[in-house]
Design a protein around this motif. Sequence first.
Motif, PDB file in Angstrom:
ATOM      1  N   PRO A 124       0.828  -1.222   0.000  1.00 33.51           N
ATOM      2  CA  PRO A 124       0.000   0.000   0.000  1.00 33.51           C
ATOM      3  C   PRO A 124       0.855   1.263   0.000  1.00 33.51           C
ATOM      4  CG  PRO A 124      -0.871  -1.601   1.543  1.00 33.51           C
ATOM      5  CD  PRO A 124       0.446  -2.131   1.078  1.00 33.51           C
ATOM      6  N   ARG A 125       1.987   1.206   0.705  1.00 36.22           N
ATOM      7  CA  ARG A 125       2.877   2.367   0.709  1.00 36.22           C
ATOM      8  C   ARG A 125       3.554   2.479  -0.646  1.00 36.22           C
ATOM      9  NH1 ARG A 125       8.232   2.756   1.694  1.00 36.22           N
ATOM     10  NH2 ARG A 125       8.291   0.573   2.375  1.00 36.22           N
ATOM     11  N   LYS A 126       3.561   3.658  -1.214  1.00 33.24           N
ATOM     12  CA  LYS A 126       4.104   3.887  -2.548  1.00 33.24           C
ATOM     13  C   LYS A 126       5.562   3.458  -2.611  1.00 33.24           C
ATOM     14  CE  LYS A 126       4.630   7.391  -6.136  1.00 33.24           C
ATOM     15  NZ  LYS A 126       4.423   8.838  -6.506  1.00 33.24           N
ATOM     16  N   SER A 139       5.254  -6.742   4.435  1.00 31.11           N
ATOM     17  CA  SER A 139       6.127  -5.764   3.797  1.00 31.11           C
ATOM     18  C   SER A 139       7.559  -5.932   4.307  1.00 31.11           C
ATOM     19  CB  SER A 139       5.631  -4.351   4.085  1.00 31.11           C
ATOM     20  OG  SER A 139       5.656  -4.104   5.487  1.00 31.11           O
ATOM     21  N   PHE A 140       8.500  -5.363   3.583  1.00 31.52           N
ATOM     22  CA  PHE A 140       9.903  -5.411   3.994  1.00 31.52           C
ATOM     23  C   PHE A 140      10.613  -4.185   3.422  1.00 31.52           C
ATOM     24  CE2 PHE A 140       9.525  -7.670   0.014  1.00 31.52           C
ATOM     25  CZ  PHE A 140      10.581  -7.200  -0.747  1.00 31.52           C
ATOM     26  N   PRO A 141      11.605  -3.664   4.142  1.00 29.74           N
ATOM     27  CA  PRO A 141      12.362  -2.522   3.631  1.00 29.74           C
ATOM     28  C   PRO A 141      13.327  -2.975   2.548  1.00 29.74           C
ATOM     29  CG  PRO A 141      13.237  -3.206   5.749  1.00 29.74           C
ATOM     30  CD  PRO A 141      12.010  -4.032   5.504  1.00 29.74           C
ATOM     31  N   PRO A 142      13.755  -2.076   1.669  1.00 34.02           N
ATOM     32  CA  PRO A 142      14.708  -2.447   0.621  1.00 34.02           C
ATOM     33  C   PRO A 142      16.017  -2.947   1.221  1.00 34.02           C
ATOM     34  CG  PRO A 142      13.746  -0.287   0.195  1.00 34.02           C
ATOM     35  CD  PRO A 142      13.353  -0.666   1.596  1.00 34.02           C
TER      36      PRO A 142
END
Length: 220
Positions: free
Chosen positions: A117-119, A136-139
């Motif tokens: 959902p976060r761009k 989700s996961f951070p880059p």
Amino acid sequence: MEVKQVFGSLARQEEPPSTVNVNRAMAAGRAVRRRRRAAVAASSAVGVAAAVLVAWSVQPWPGRQNDGAAAVPSVTVTVTTSPRPVYKGFADMKKKHPPKGKVATVPPLMMWLSDAPRKGGLLLCESGPEGSSCASFPPLAGKEFARTQARGKDIWFGIAKDGVHGVTAVTKDGRRLPASLARDVGAGLGLWAIQYPPRTDVLRLVIADADGRTVQRIAV
């Protein structure tokens, strides 16, 4: 009867035939020779067929070791089509979070990436024996080549850069358990999963590049 007549009669009975049919005799000889050649050829054909049958019956079957004979290695070719929703929640999760790239079969899981959902963010979705979920996961950071996303029951899984060609779990007793790795799944990432025996004590994960060189170690 006079003696002369008796001897004349006997002489005529003992004389060979005055004429012989040469053509008939030659034809009969050729027929005999043809029958003999046919019999020899049939016997040879039977012998060859028996030899082929014996040779076939004694050759080693693929993958089976015979005494004194090396087993013929078997080659298995697996053709992968689109994964089937064999796990609970797979179809619903896939519909809710459409794959950004491809759905990868990474035994024992099916995994894919989806837009968060976060761009600009991404979700890692997985479906396996324990159900289906997305998170989700951070880059990955500059020096990170791979990361552990989550741990299930006797299963670890995560993400990796496309340049990663191997993820291996190293146990306390020195065993090395290679992960299943799917490269080029999408967004420049690959996905990996390791299924290990129950009560296995893993020390670290070793990440390797295409040349087999260790590029990262992850303590667990």
